[in-house]
Write a protein that holds these residues in place. Structure first.
Motif, mmCIF file in Angstrom:
data_model
loop_
_atom_site.group_PDB
_atom_site.id
_atom_site.type_symbol
_atom_site.label_atom_id
_atom_site.label_comp_id
_atom_site.label_asym_id
_atom_site.label_seq_id
_atom_site.Cartn_x
_atom_site.Cartn_y
_atom_site.Cartn_z
ATOM 1 N N GLU A 10 0.835 -1.196 0.000
ATOM 2 C CA GLU A 10 0.000 0.000 0.000
ATOM 3 C C GLU A 10 0.871 1.247 0.000
ATOM 4 O OE1 GLU A 10 -2.654 -0.134 3.269
ATOM 5 O OE2 GLU A 10 -3.838 -1.807 2.487
ATOM 6 N N GLN A 11 0.407 2.275 -0.708
ATOM 7 C CA GLN A 11 1.179 3.517 -0.785
ATOM 8 C C GLN A 11 1.129 4.247 0.553
ATOM 9 O OE1 GLN A 11 0.670 6.064 -4.260
ATOM 10 N NE2 GLN A 11 0.679 7.850 -2.938
ATOM 11 N N ASN A 12 2.321 4.602 1.046
ATOM 12 C CA ASN A 12 2.427 5.343 2.302
ATOM 13 C C ASN A 12 2.371 6.842 2.077
ATOM 14 O OD1 ASN A 12 2.432 3.771 4.619
ATOM 15 N ND2 ASN A 12 4.533 3.106 4.316
ATOM 16 N N THR A 13 3.145 7.292 1.098
ATOM 17 C CA THR A 13 3.212 8.730 0.851
ATOM 18 C C THR A 13 3.729 8.968 -0.555
ATOM 19 O OG1 THR A 13 4.089 10.840 1.673
ATOM 20 C CG2 THR A 13 5.580 8.964 1.705
ATOM 21 N N GLN A 14 3.609 10.190 -1.029
ATOM 22 C CA GLN A 14 4.165 10.573 -2.314
ATOM 23 C C GLN A 14 4.569 12.037 -2.259
ATOM 24 O OE1 GLN A 14 0.562 10.015 -4.830
ATOM 25 N NE2 GLN A 14 0.920 12.132 -5.461
ATOM 26 N N ILE A 15 5.491 12.410 -3.142
ATOM 27 C CA ILE A 15 5.977 13.785 -3.192
ATOM 28 C C ILE A 15 6.289 14.124 -4.642
ATOM 29 C CG2 ILE A 15 8.377 13.124 -2.759
ATOM 30 C CD1 ILE A 15 8.701 15.704 -1.163
ATOM 31 N N ASN A 16 5.928 15.331 -5.057
ATOM 32 C CA ASN A 16 6.225 15.783 -6.414
ATOM 33 C C ASN A 16 7.676 16.235 -6.496
ATOM 34 O OD1 ASN A 16 3.571 15.340 -7.311
ATOM 35 N ND2 ASN A 16 2.932 17.356 -6.602
ATOM 36 N N ILE A 17 8.374 15.791 -7.522
ATOM 37 C CA ILE A 17 9.777 16.163 -7.695
ATOM 38 C C ILE A 17 9.974 16.758 -9.084
ATOM 39 C CG2 ILE A 17 10.754 14.518 -6.057
ATOM 40 C CD1 ILE A 17 11.181 12.574 -8.339
ATOM 41 N N PRO A 18 10.977 17.646 -9.264
ATOM 42 C CA PRO A 18 11.915 18.117 -8.237
ATOM 43 C C PRO A 18 11.275 19.079 -7.249
ATOM 44 C CG PRO A 18 12.262 19.311 -10.274
ATOM 45 C CD PRO A 18 11.240 18.256 -10.572
ATOM 46 N N VAL A 19 11.850 19.161 -6.046
ATOM 47 C CA VAL A 19 11.353 20.042 -5.005
ATOM 48 C C VAL A 19 12.216 21.294 -4.962
ATOM 49 C CG1 VAL A 19 10.986 20.296 -2.529
ATOM 50 C CG2 VAL A 19 10.449 18.131 -3.643
ATOM 51 N N GLN A 20 11.576 22.453 -4.911
ATOM 52 C CA GLN A 20 12.313 23.712 -4.829
ATOM 53 C C GLN A 20 12.829 23.908 -3.414
ATOM 54 O OE1 GLN A 20 12.794 25.621 -7.579
ATOM 55 N NE2 GLN A 20 14.238 26.810 -6.391
ATOM 56 N N SER A 21 14.128 24.178 -3.277
ATOM 57 C CA SER A 21 14.717 24.381 -1.964
ATOM 58 C C SER A 21 14.128 25.616 -1.294
ATOM 59 C CB SER A 21 16.238 24.538 -2.077
ATOM 60 O OG SER A 21 16.800 23.370 -2.617
ATOM 61 N N GLN A 22 14.090 25.590 0.030
ATOM 62 C CA GLN A 22 13.519 26.697 0.780
ATOM 63 C C GLN A 22 14.369 27.956 0.679
ATOM 64 O OE1 GLN A 22 12.930 25.305 4.758
ATOM 65 N NE2 GLN A 22 11.284 23.881 4.186
ATOM 66 N N ASP A 23 15.662 27.795 0.453
ATOM 67 C CA ASP A 23 16.541 28.962 0.398
ATOM 68 C C ASP A 23 16.664 29.537 -1.003
ATOM 69 O OD1 ASP A 23 17.811 26.772 -0.604
ATOM 70 O OD2 ASP A 23 19.781 27.264 0.214
ATOM 71 N N LYS A 24 15.814 29.059 -1.944
ATOM 72 C CA LYS A 24 15.851 29.560 -3.309
ATOM 73 C C LYS A 24 14.460 30.024 -3.711
ATOM 74 C CE LYS A 24 19.577 26.481 -4.786
ATOM 75 N NZ LYS A 24 19.961 25.425 -5.754
ATOM 76 N N THR A 25 14.403 30.995 -4.593
ATOM 77 C CA THR A 25 13.109 31.457 -5.102
ATOM 78 C C THR A 25 12.587 30.471 -6.133
ATOM 79 O OG1 THR A 25 14.226 32.771 -6.805
ATOM 80 C CG2 THR A 25 13.702 33.868 -4.717
#
Length: 200
Positions: A10-25
């Motif tokens: 069963e799927q636990n979680t998912q995340i869209n990639i690439p992820v924008q870093s918090q220290d970048k706009t």
């Protein structure tokens, strides 16, 4: 990127990639995002490394288990490489080894703060000397692209919602259908011969 439970599937979680870093706009609005082409998981199953096509950043994601048994994915670190990565793998010594288009092998070890830092050890220096002396030419991309337009090559065009139109899927090709029918006929023939011999 999706994370599944090994036992229940069963799927636990998912995340869209690439992820924008918090220290970048955020500069991805209206632009084509790079395609993920490779990933690697460390020996403890706690970190996932992802590389993208024609993109000189390797993203590390941490996997954490919550109290209810579900897992979560979180961007841990961006590793900027001198040229685009072509491959990534975790070593038995918890190192990260990255092959780039330069060509060059980059080795990183976890620092005191848990983030990975560049380290030049004897093996990586020796391998880079060997690769450099052979004037090896590396591909610029892991995906096949049109040399004129630079766009990804498509193998099939499928027209959706068209009346009286058969999809050009590989498994629907006439040659494959005929091969499948011939295989079924041979299996039936062998089964019949086996039964006939046993009756005699």
């Amino acid at each position: 990127m999706r994370l599944f439970d090994y036992e229940s599937f069963e799927q636990n979680t998912q995340i869209n990639i690439p992820v924008q870093s918090q220290d970048k706009t955020d500069e991805t609005d209206g632009k084509i995002l790079p395609s993920p082409v490779r990933l690697a998981i460390d020996n403890a199953g706690a970190i996932v490394a992802v590389i993208y096509d024609a993109f000189n950043v390797v993203q590390l994601f941490s996997i954490s288990i919550k109290s209810d048994g579900t897992a979560s994915l979180k961007l841990m670190q961006d590793i900027e490489c001198p040229s685009c990565p072509l491959g990534v793998i975790f070593g038995m010594d918890d190192s990260i080894n990255i092959l780039t288009t330069e060509p060059k092998i980059i080795k990183l070890f976890p620092g005191e703060d848990g983030l990975y830092i560049f380290v030049e050890d004897q093996i990586s220096v020796m391998l880079n000397d060997i690769v450099g002396s052979q004037c090896t030419t590396m591909p610029k991309s892991l995906l096949e692209k049109d040399e004129t337009t630079g766009k990804l090559k498509l193998t099939k065009k499928v027209n959706e919602g068209t009346d009286n139109f058969t999809k050009s899927e590989p498994w629907l090709k006439r040659e494959r259908v005929e091969i499948y029918k011939a295989g079924v006929h041979r299996r039936k023939q062998r089964k019949f011969e086996k039964q006939r011999k046993s009756n005699n």
